[in-house]
Design an enzyme around this catalytic site. Sequence first.
Site, PDB file in Angstrom:
ATOM      1  N   PHE A  69     -10.237  -2.002   6.682  1.00 43.70           N
ATOM      2  CA  PHE A  69     -10.994  -1.803   5.249  1.00 43.70           C
ATOM      3  C   PHE A  69     -12.575  -1.605   5.641  1.00 43.70           C
ATOM      4  O   PHE A  69     -13.256  -1.985   4.587  1.00 43.70           O
ATOM      5  CB  PHE A  69     -10.332  -2.666   4.103  1.00 43.70           C
ATOM      6  CG  PHE A  69      -9.355  -2.250   3.385  1.00 43.70           C
ATOM      7  CD1 PHE A  69      -7.988  -2.294   4.198  1.00 43.70           C
ATOM      8  CD2 PHE A  69      -9.337  -1.557   2.267  1.00 43.70           C
ATOM      9  CE1 PHE A  69      -6.903  -1.648   3.724  1.00 43.70           C
ATOM     10  CE2 PHE A  69      -7.966  -0.877   1.747  1.00 43.70           C
ATOM     11  CZ  PHE A  69      -6.732  -1.142   2.486  1.00 43.70           C
TER      12      PHE A  69
ATOM     13  N   ARG B 107      -3.253  10.895  -7.334  1.00 39.56           N
ATOM     14  CA  ARG B 107      -4.143  10.377  -8.649  1.00 39.56           C
ATOM     15  C   ARG B 107      -5.329   9.826  -8.287  1.00 39.56           C
ATOM     16  O   ARG B 107      -5.340   9.036  -7.271  1.00 39.56           O
ATOM     17  CB  ARG B 107      -2.858   9.431  -9.288  1.00 39.56           C
ATOM     18  CG  ARG B 107      -1.854   9.930  -9.985  1.00 39.56           C
ATOM     19  CD  ARG B 107      -0.776   8.899 -10.322  1.00 39.56           C
ATOM     20  NE  ARG B 107      -0.288   8.029  -9.331  1.00 39.56           N
ATOM     21  CZ  ARG B 107       0.403   6.910  -9.229  1.00 39.56           C
ATOM     22  NH1 ARG B 107       0.609   6.271 -10.567  1.00 39.56           N
ATOM     23  NH2 ARG B 107       1.004   6.417  -8.302  1.00 39.56           N
TER      24      ARG B 107
ATOM     25  N   LYS C  11      -4.083 -11.155  -7.776  1.00 39.46           N
ATOM     26  CA  LYS C  11      -4.091  -9.627  -7.674  1.00 39.46           C
ATOM     27  C   LYS C  11      -5.172  -8.986  -7.936  1.00 39.46           C
ATOM     28  O   LYS C  11      -5.656  -8.075  -7.150  1.00 39.46           O
ATOM     29  CB  LYS C  11      -2.641  -9.242  -8.543  1.00 39.46           C
ATOM     30  CG  LYS C  11      -2.588  -7.665  -8.614  1.00 39.46           C
ATOM     31  CD  LYS C  11      -2.149  -7.043  -7.446  1.00 39.46           C
ATOM     32  CE  LYS C  11      -2.198  -5.497  -7.315  1.00 39.46           C
ATOM     33  NZ  LYS C  11      -1.586  -4.990  -6.063  1.00 39.46           N
TER      34      LYS C  11
ATOM     35  N   ARG D 280       0.901  -1.389  -0.013  1.00 41.31           N
ATOM     36  CA  ARG D 280       0.065  -0.087  -0.020  1.00 41.31           C
ATOM     37  C   ARG D 280       0.815   1.306  -0.078  1.00 41.31           C
ATOM     38  O   ARG D 280       1.921   1.195   0.619  1.00 41.31           O
ATOM     39  CB  ARG D 280      -0.895   0.067   1.319  1.00 41.31           C
ATOM     40  CG  ARG D 280      -2.026  -0.949   1.393  1.00 41.31           C
ATOM     41  CD  ARG D 280      -2.289  -1.149   2.841  1.00 41.31           C
ATOM     42  NE  ARG D 280      -1.181  -1.543   3.761  1.00 41.31           N
ATOM     43  CZ  ARG D 280      -1.256  -1.158   4.970  1.00 41.31           C
ATOM     44  NH1 ARG D 280      -2.295  -0.722   5.637  1.00 41.31           N
ATOM     45  NH2 ARG D 280      -0.141  -1.467   5.982  1.00 41.31           N
TER      46      ARG D 280
ATOM     47  N   CYS E 235      -4.961   2.594  -7.847  1.00 46.14           N
ATOM     48  CA  CYS E 235      -5.151   1.036  -8.023  1.00 46.14           C
ATOM     49  C   CYS E 235      -6.571   0.833  -7.906  1.00 46.14           C
ATOM     50  O   CYS E 235      -6.926   0.132  -9.143  1.00 46.14           O
ATOM     51  CB  CYS E 235      -4.318   0.257  -6.817  1.00 46.14           C
ATOM     52  SG  CYS E 235      -2.595   0.860  -6.812  1.00 46.14           S
TER      53      CYS E 235
HETATM   54  C1  UGA Z   1      -4.038  -0.783  -2.671  1.00 40.93           C
HETATM   55  C2  UGA Z   1      -4.195  -2.054  -1.864  1.00 40.93           C
HETATM   56  O1  UGA Z   1      -4.522  -1.870  -0.498  1.00 40.93           O
HETATM   57  C3  UGA Z   1      -2.484  -2.821  -1.953  1.00 40.93           C
HETATM   58  O2  UGA Z   1      -2.844  -4.245  -1.204  1.00 40.93           O
HETATM   59  C4  UGA Z   1      -2.194  -2.796  -3.456  1.00 40.93           C
HETATM   60  O3  UGA Z   1      -0.933  -3.464  -3.266  1.00 40.93           O
HETATM   61  C5  UGA Z   1      -2.286  -1.573  -3.975  1.00 40.93           C
HETATM   62  O4  UGA Z   1      -3.818  -1.024  -3.882  1.00 40.93           O
HETATM   63  C6  UGA Z   1      -2.156  -1.824  -5.599  1.00 40.93           C
HETATM   64  O5  UGA Z   1      -2.614  -2.604  -6.383  1.00 40.93           O
HETATM   65  O6  UGA Z   1      -1.039  -1.269  -5.933  1.00 40.93           O
HETATM   66  P1  UGA Z   1      -3.401   1.540  -2.210  1.00 40.93           P
HETATM   67  O7  UGA Z   1      -4.080   2.134  -3.412  1.00 40.93           O
HETATM   68  O8  UGA Z   1      -1.883   2.358  -1.868  1.00 40.93           O
HETATM   69  O9  UGA Z   1      -3.208   0.123  -2.179  1.00 40.93           O
HETATM   70  O10 UGA Z   1      -4.197   2.274  -0.874  1.00 40.93           O
HETATM   71  P2  UGA Z   1      -5.243   1.666   0.080  1.00 40.93           P
HETATM   72  O11 UGA Z   1      -4.687   1.918   1.404  1.00 40.93           O
HETATM   73  O12 UGA Z   1      -5.605   0.255  -0.333  1.00 40.93           O
HETATM   74  O13 UGA Z   1      -6.601   2.601  -0.100  1.00 40.93           O
HETATM   75  C7  UGA Z   1      -7.109   2.775  -1.094  1.00 40.93           C
HETATM   76  C8  UGA Z   1      -8.451   3.782  -0.943  1.00 40.93           C
HETATM   77  O14 UGA Z   1      -9.201   3.068  -0.368  1.00 40.93           O
HETATM   78  C9  UGA Z   1      -7.797   5.188  -0.568  1.00 40.93           C
HETATM   79  O15 UGA Z   1      -8.606   6.034  -1.127  1.00 40.93           O
HETATM   80  C10 UGA Z   1      -8.607   5.032   1.033  1.00 40.93           C
HETATM   81  O16 UGA Z   1      -8.969   6.299   1.524  1.00 40.93           O
HETATM   82  C11 UGA Z   1      -9.543   3.964   0.732  1.00 40.93           C
HETATM   83  N1  UGA Z   1     -10.128   3.614   1.971  1.00 40.93           N
HETATM   84  C12 UGA Z   1      -9.418   2.461   2.480  1.00 40.93           C
HETATM   85  C13 UGA Z   1     -11.356   3.493   2.560  1.00 40.93           C
HETATM   86  O17 UGA Z   1     -12.234   4.359   2.124  1.00 40.93           O
HETATM   87  N2  UGA Z   1     -11.846   2.885   3.623  1.00 40.93           N
HETATM   88  C14 UGA Z   1     -11.023   2.006   4.296  1.00 40.93           C
HETATM   89  O18 UGA Z   1     -11.300   1.352   5.069  1.00 40.93           O
HETATM   90  C15 UGA Z   1      -9.807   1.519   3.661  1.00 40.93           C
END
Ligand code: UGA
Length: 429
Positions: free
Chosen positions: A249, A327, A204, A154, A260
């Site tokens: 999550f 992004r 993935k 992440r 992503c």
């Molecule tokens: C995500 C995945 O969590 C990683 O495991 C994966 O490797 C990565 O995509 C990828 O494919 O490269 P990332 O995009 O860095 O990671 O961020 P996340 O922490 O997953 O958050 C994504 C979005 O979900 C953010 O906008 C965050 O605010 C939102 N989110 C997350 C929520 O609205 N609620 C939650 O409980 C968790």
Amino acid sequence: MKISIIGTGYVGLVTGTCFAEVGHHVICVDNNEDKVKMLRAGGIPIYEPGLEDMVRKNVAAGRLTFTTSTAEGVQKSDVIFIAVPTPPQPDGSVDLSYIEKVARDIAAAITSYKIVVDKSTVPVKTGEKVAETIKRYCPAKAEFDVVSNPEFLREGFAVGDLMKPDRIVIGTRSQRPVAAMKEIYQPFQAPIIVTDINSAELIKHAANSFLALKISYINAIANVCEAAGANVQEVANGIGLDDRIGRRFLNAGIGFGGSCFPKDLSAFIKIAEQIGYDFKLLKEVQNINANQMERFVKKITDTLWVLKDKKIGVLGLAFKQNTDDVRSSPAIDLCHRLLKDGASLRVHDPKAMEKAKSLLPGVTYVEDMNEVAQGCDALVIATEWDEFKQLDLDRAKKGLTHPILFDGRNLFDPAEMEKRGWIYKSIGR
Ligand code: UGA
């Protein structure tokens, strides 16, 4: 092991650095000369906690080097990781042209057996295409194996995720590359799953869309909570204690963003369609996510009525905390919506203001989060930065014309806020 990583974006740079950290010799390849110059000089092009020091340390130790030459990377390594972008196309499918180009560049450079590992997020069956391409374009007819090894880090927690992974997935058609792959990952002490290439690629997309589904699920529950007078955080705690569900999550908000989840969902829906499956469930995950932003904007307009000539303070521009990445950021989308309706904005983000400037012109960037509310009609929280929990609420209240806070990330306690005299609107509570 001697490793090269082609593509020095988030995944490539963090992977290369962590491989060097555990003792491998890593050459990172990028066709952007400025980036390579910056990295050689000890700078990094992204904000990622802990990364800069680790890059410097491993460059100094001689285990991490940078080049613009793919041929050099290929020739000096036994295992070549592909970590180039796989951006979305207008129809939701993935642009695989960077992967294809790298496959041809590798083919042109290999003269002896190499392991070619795909780390970029790609649709199922891409590994087969990479293998075909290398075979077709390799004048030396050298032997090689293609492996799929998806990355699950992440942003914002990338170094920790990479150094302590939940699992390592290795997808391959032959047994020959397995020992080398296991040796690369042995220092990380994580469970290793060896499977076929197509399954690895699917793992993935299936993982990311399940996590997106989890977020949309709790956002849908939040909407039910609002209608029923319940509290989504209590519900999330209550269901999250069930091991089969888990609490992570399950934070309701203004929806997920980033480079992503939105892209991978579209890509997965598209590839499923191409191979004959209509993935309606994931389409609904997208709908709930889009709707979540609309509901939040409606909350703002229900309270402030007309946004024209209103001044709004916005805390958060990054797509989530601990990153400067803007992004596909829901926070930036929200700002655009408010601007479109005629509001003027004072904005702040702990790390993402520089990167936001080109996407979000015509707003006032404020260095101190406690100054954002000054002269505004309302304050909005759009990103879940921990720092915002330390906001000086009394000072913010004095700065606002009315003490109104729209909290899109549920950072404060509604009862406490009301007690302190705020009109406080959050998500699902
Ligand atoms: C995500 C995945 O969590 C990683 O495991 C994966 O490797 C990565 O995509 C990828 O494919 O490269 P990332 O995009 O860095 O990671 O961020 P996340 O922490 O997953 O958050 C994504 C979005 O979900 C953010 O906008 C965050 O605010 C939102 N989110 C997350 C929520 O609205 N609620 C939650 O409980 C968790």
